[in-house]
Design a protein around this motif. Sequence first.
Motif, PDB file in Angstrom:
ATOM      1  N   LEU A  83      66.789  68.280  55.310  1.00 33.40           N
ATOM      2  CA  LEU A  83      67.034  67.296  56.185  1.00 33.40           C
ATOM      3  C   LEU A  83      68.066  66.179  55.932  1.00 33.40           C
ATOM      4  O   LEU A  83      68.804  65.797  56.817  1.00 33.40           O
ATOM      5  N   ALA A 116      70.975  65.518  58.452  1.00 32.86           N
ATOM      6  CA  ALA A 116      71.215  63.985  59.058  1.00 32.86           C
ATOM      7  C   ALA A 116      72.663  63.502  58.774  1.00 32.86           C
ATOM      8  O   ALA A 116      73.341  63.210  59.670  1.00 32.86           O
ATOM      9  N   TYR A 156      70.034  71.052  69.683  1.00 29.23           N
ATOM     10  CA  TYR A 156      68.650  70.888  69.771  1.00 29.23           C
ATOM     11  C   TYR A 156      67.796  72.142  69.330  1.00 29.23           C
ATOM     12  O   TYR A 156      66.752  72.133  68.744  1.00 29.23           O
ATOM     13  N   ILE A 175      60.103  67.447  68.509  1.00 27.86           N
ATOM     14  CA  ILE A 175      60.377  66.606  67.459  1.00 27.86           C
ATOM     15  C   ILE A 175      61.903  66.716  67.305  1.00 27.86           C
ATOM     16  O   ILE A 175      62.848  65.853  66.778  1.00 27.86           O
ATOM     17  N   ALA A 176      62.423  67.896  67.633  1.00 27.94           N
ATOM     18  CA  ALA A 176      63.815  67.971  67.794  1.00 27.94           C
ATOM     19  C   ALA A 176      64.625  66.861  68.836  1.00 27.94           C
ATOM     20  O   ALA A 176      65.656  66.436  68.187  1.00 27.94           O
ATOM     21  N   GLY A 202      64.084  63.375  67.127  1.00 22.26           N
ATOM     22  CA  GLY A 202      64.833  63.363  65.857  1.00 22.26           C
ATOM     23  C   GLY A 202      66.174  63.321  65.906  1.00 22.26           C
ATOM     24  O   GLY A 202      67.064  62.195  65.582  1.00 22.26           O
ATOM     25  N   ALA A 245      67.710  60.074  67.960  1.00 20.80           N
ATOM     26  CA  ALA A 245      67.707  59.061  67.226  1.00 20.80           C
ATOM     27  C   ALA A 245      69.207  58.997  66.658  1.00 20.80           C
ATOM     28  O   ALA A 245      69.758  57.973  66.388  1.00 20.80           O
ATOM     29  N   TRP A 281      64.837  58.458  58.743  1.00 19.76           N
ATOM     30  CA  TRP A 281      64.610  59.695  59.746  1.00 19.76           C
ATOM     31  C   TRP A 281      64.071  60.684  58.850  1.00 19.76           C
ATOM     32  O   TRP A 281      63.178  61.585  59.611  1.00 19.76           O
ATOM     33  N   VAL A 282      64.376  61.137  57.629  1.00 22.31           N
ATOM     34  CA  VAL A 282      63.825  62.306  57.019  1.00 22.31           C
ATOM     35  C   VAL A 282      62.514  62.083  56.739  1.00 22.31           C
ATOM     36  O   VAL A 282      61.584  63.065  56.998  1.00 22.31           O
ATOM     37  N   MET A 289      60.130  60.317  58.653  1.00 23.08           N
ATOM     38  CA  MET A 289      59.677  60.760  59.920  1.00 23.08           C
ATOM     39  C   MET A 289      59.481  62.137  60.500  1.00 23.08           C
ATOM     40  O   MET A 289      58.558  62.665  60.716  1.00 23.08           O
ATOM     41  N   ILE A 290      60.654  62.978  60.222  1.00 19.15           N
ATOM     42  CA  ILE A 290      60.651  64.220  60.440  1.00 19.15           C
ATOM     43  C   ILE A 290      59.772  64.960  59.525  1.00 19.15           C
ATOM     44  O   ILE A 290      58.864  65.844  59.965  1.00 19.15           O
ATOM     45  N   ARG A 318      56.141  65.232  60.444  1.00 16.77           N
ATOM     46  CA  ARG A 318      55.612  65.967  61.669  1.00 16.77           C
ATOM     47  C   ARG A 318      55.496  67.314  61.122  1.00 16.77           C
ATOM     48  O   ARG A 318      55.284  68.167  61.876  1.00 16.77           O
TER      49      ARG A 318
END
Length: 142
Positions: free
Chosen positions: A33, A37, A77, A98-99, A102, A105, A132-133, A135-136, A139
Amino acid sequence: MLKAGIERHIGRIAALRDIRHVFAGVGDPRTELTLTARYALTELDNEAELLRIVASEARARPELVEDAVQQIISTTYGGFAGWLRDRAGVPPEQADAIAAVGLGALLSSRLLRALLGTDPIGVDDDALVTTWVAMILSRIPS
Protein backbone atom coordinates in the motif's frame (compact mmCIF):
# COMPACT_ATOMS: atom_id res chain seq x y z
CA MET A 1 -2.23 17.79 -28.28
CA LEU A 2 -4.86 17.19 -25.59
CA LYS A 3 -5.77 13.85 -27.11
CA ALA A 4 -2.09 12.80 -27.13
CA GLY A 5 -1.72 13.87 -23.48
CA ILE A 6 -4.77 11.88 -22.46
CA GLU A 7 -3.52 8.83 -24.35
CA ARG A 8 -0.13 9.16 -22.62
CA HIS A 9 -1.88 9.31 -19.26
CA ILE A 10 -3.90 6.20 -20.06
CA GLY A 11 -0.61 4.48 -20.86
CA ARG A 12 0.73 5.50 -17.45
CA ILE A 13 -2.37 4.08 -15.80
CA ALA A 14 -1.70 0.80 -17.60
CA ALA A 15 1.84 0.94 -16.18
CA LEU A 16 0.34 1.46 -12.70
CA ARG A 17 -1.61 -1.77 -13.12
CA ASP A 18 1.64 -3.54 -14.03
CA ILE A 19 3.44 -1.96 -11.06
CA ARG A 20 0.63 -3.21 -8.80
CA HIS A 21 1.40 -6.76 -9.92
CA VAL A 22 5.08 -6.22 -9.16
CA PHE A 23 4.23 -4.87 -5.68
CA ALA A 24 2.00 -7.88 -5.03
CA GLY A 25 5.11 -10.04 -4.67
CA VAL A 26 6.31 -8.04 -1.69
CA GLY A 27 4.10 -10.06 0.64
CA ASP A 28 3.36 -7.31 3.14
CA PRO A 29 0.14 -5.32 2.62
CA ARG A 30 1.54 -2.27 4.46
CA THR A 31 4.54 -2.11 2.15
CA GLU A 32 2.44 -2.76 -0.95
CA LEU A 33 0.00 0.00 0.00
CA THR A 34 2.83 2.42 0.80
CA LEU A 35 4.48 1.79 -2.56
CA THR A 36 1.15 2.09 -4.35
CA ALA A 37 0.29 5.41 -2.68
CA ARG A 38 3.72 6.91 -3.34
CA TYR A 39 3.65 5.77 -6.95
CA ALA A 40 0.14 7.18 -7.46
CA LEU A 41 1.13 10.55 -5.97
CA THR A 42 4.25 10.69 -8.13
CA GLU A 43 2.25 9.93 -11.27
CA LEU A 44 -0.32 12.58 -10.38
CA ASP A 45 2.49 15.08 -9.84
CA ASN A 46 3.97 14.15 -13.22
CA GLU A 47 0.59 14.73 -14.85
CA ALA A 48 -0.30 18.01 -13.07
CA GLU A 49 -0.25 19.99 -16.32
CA LEU A 50 -2.47 17.43 -18.03
CA LEU A 51 -4.90 17.55 -15.08
CA ARG A 52 -5.13 21.33 -15.45
CA ILE A 53 -5.71 21.09 -19.20
CA VAL A 54 -8.33 18.36 -18.88
CA ALA A 55 -10.17 20.34 -16.21
CA SER A 56 -10.18 23.48 -18.33
CA GLU A 57 -11.18 21.67 -21.55
CA ALA A 58 -13.78 19.34 -20.07
CA ARG A 59 -16.61 21.81 -20.58
CA ALA A 60 -15.46 23.11 -23.94
CA ARG A 61 -14.71 19.71 -25.48
CA PRO A 62 -16.47 17.08 -23.37
CA GLU A 63 -16.46 14.53 -26.18
CA LEU A 64 -12.66 14.52 -26.15
CA VAL A 65 -12.15 13.93 -22.46
CA GLU A 66 -15.29 12.16 -21.24
CA ASP A 67 -14.44 8.65 -22.44
CA ALA A 68 -10.77 8.95 -21.52
CA VAL A 69 -11.48 10.23 -18.02
CA GLN A 70 -14.06 7.49 -17.47
CA GLN A 71 -11.56 4.90 -18.68
CA ILE A 72 -8.83 6.25 -16.38
CA ILE A 73 -11.12 6.37 -13.36
CA SER A 74 -12.73 3.00 -13.96
CA THR A 75 -9.42 1.29 -14.62
CA THR A 76 -7.66 2.76 -11.62
CA TYR A 77 -10.46 2.25 -9.13
CA GLY A 78 -11.28 -1.18 -10.52
CA GLY A 79 -7.65 -2.26 -10.26
CA PHE A 80 -7.34 -1.12 -6.68
CA ALA A 81 -10.67 -2.72 -5.72
CA GLY A 82 -9.40 -5.92 -7.33
CA TRP A 83 -6.24 -5.78 -5.22
CA LEU A 84 -8.35 -5.28 -2.10
CA ARG A 85 -10.51 -8.31 -2.97
CA ASP A 86 -7.83 -10.66 -4.28
CA ARG A 87 -4.81 -9.78 -2.19
CA ALA A 88 -6.32 -8.43 1.00
CA GLY A 89 -9.50 -10.51 1.26
CA VAL A 90 -11.92 -7.57 1.36
CA PRO A 91 -15.49 -8.59 0.50
CA PRO A 92 -16.49 -7.35 -2.98
CA GLU A 93 -19.26 -5.09 -1.67
CA GLN A 94 -16.73 -3.23 0.50
CA ALA A 95 -13.78 -3.23 -1.91
CA ASP A 96 -15.36 -0.74 -4.32
CA ALA A 97 -16.23 1.69 -1.54
CA ILE A 98 -12.76 1.46 0.05
CA ALA A 99 -11.16 2.01 -3.37
CA ALA A 100 -13.36 5.06 -4.00
CA VAL A 101 -12.56 6.65 -0.64
CA GLY A 102 -8.89 5.69 -0.69
CA LEU A 103 -8.01 6.72 -4.23
CA GLY A 104 -10.31 9.72 -4.00
CA ALA A 105 -8.21 11.02 -1.12
CA LEU A 106 -4.97 10.73 -3.08
CA LEU A 107 -6.49 12.23 -6.20
CA SER A 108 -8.09 15.15 -4.39
CA SER A 109 -4.84 16.03 -2.64
CA ARG A 110 -3.21 16.49 -6.04
CA LEU A 111 -6.18 18.00 -7.85
CA LEU A 112 -6.40 20.79 -5.32
CA ARG A 113 -2.73 21.57 -5.83
CA ALA A 114 -2.90 21.29 -9.64
CA LEU A 115 -6.11 23.26 -10.09
CA LEU A 116 -5.68 25.91 -7.41
CA GLY A 117 -1.92 26.29 -7.67
CA THR A 118 -1.57 25.96 -3.93
CA ASP A 119 -1.83 23.28 -1.29
CA PRO A 120 -4.75 24.36 0.89
CA ILE A 121 -4.56 21.19 2.98
CA GLY A 122 -0.87 21.51 3.81
CA VAL A 123 -0.29 17.85 4.75
CA ASP A 124 3.12 16.62 3.66
CA ASP A 125 3.35 13.44 1.60
CA ASP A 126 4.89 11.33 4.36
CA ALA A 127 2.00 12.10 6.72
CA LEU A 128 -0.55 11.65 3.93
CA VAL A 129 0.83 8.26 2.88
CA THR A 130 1.25 7.00 6.45
CA THR A 131 -2.32 7.97 7.35
CA TRP A 132 -3.70 6.66 4.06
CA VAL A 133 -2.03 3.27 4.55
CA ALA A 134 -3.27 3.02 8.16
CA MET A 135 -6.81 3.88 7.09
CA ILE A 136 -6.84 1.31 4.28
CA LEU A 137 -5.31 -1.35 6.55
CA SER A 138 -7.99 -0.67 9.16
CA ARG A 139 -10.60 -1.75 6.58
CA ILE A 140 -8.79 -4.96 5.60
CA PRO A 141 -9.77 -8.13 7.48
CA SER A 142 -6.95 -9.47 9.64
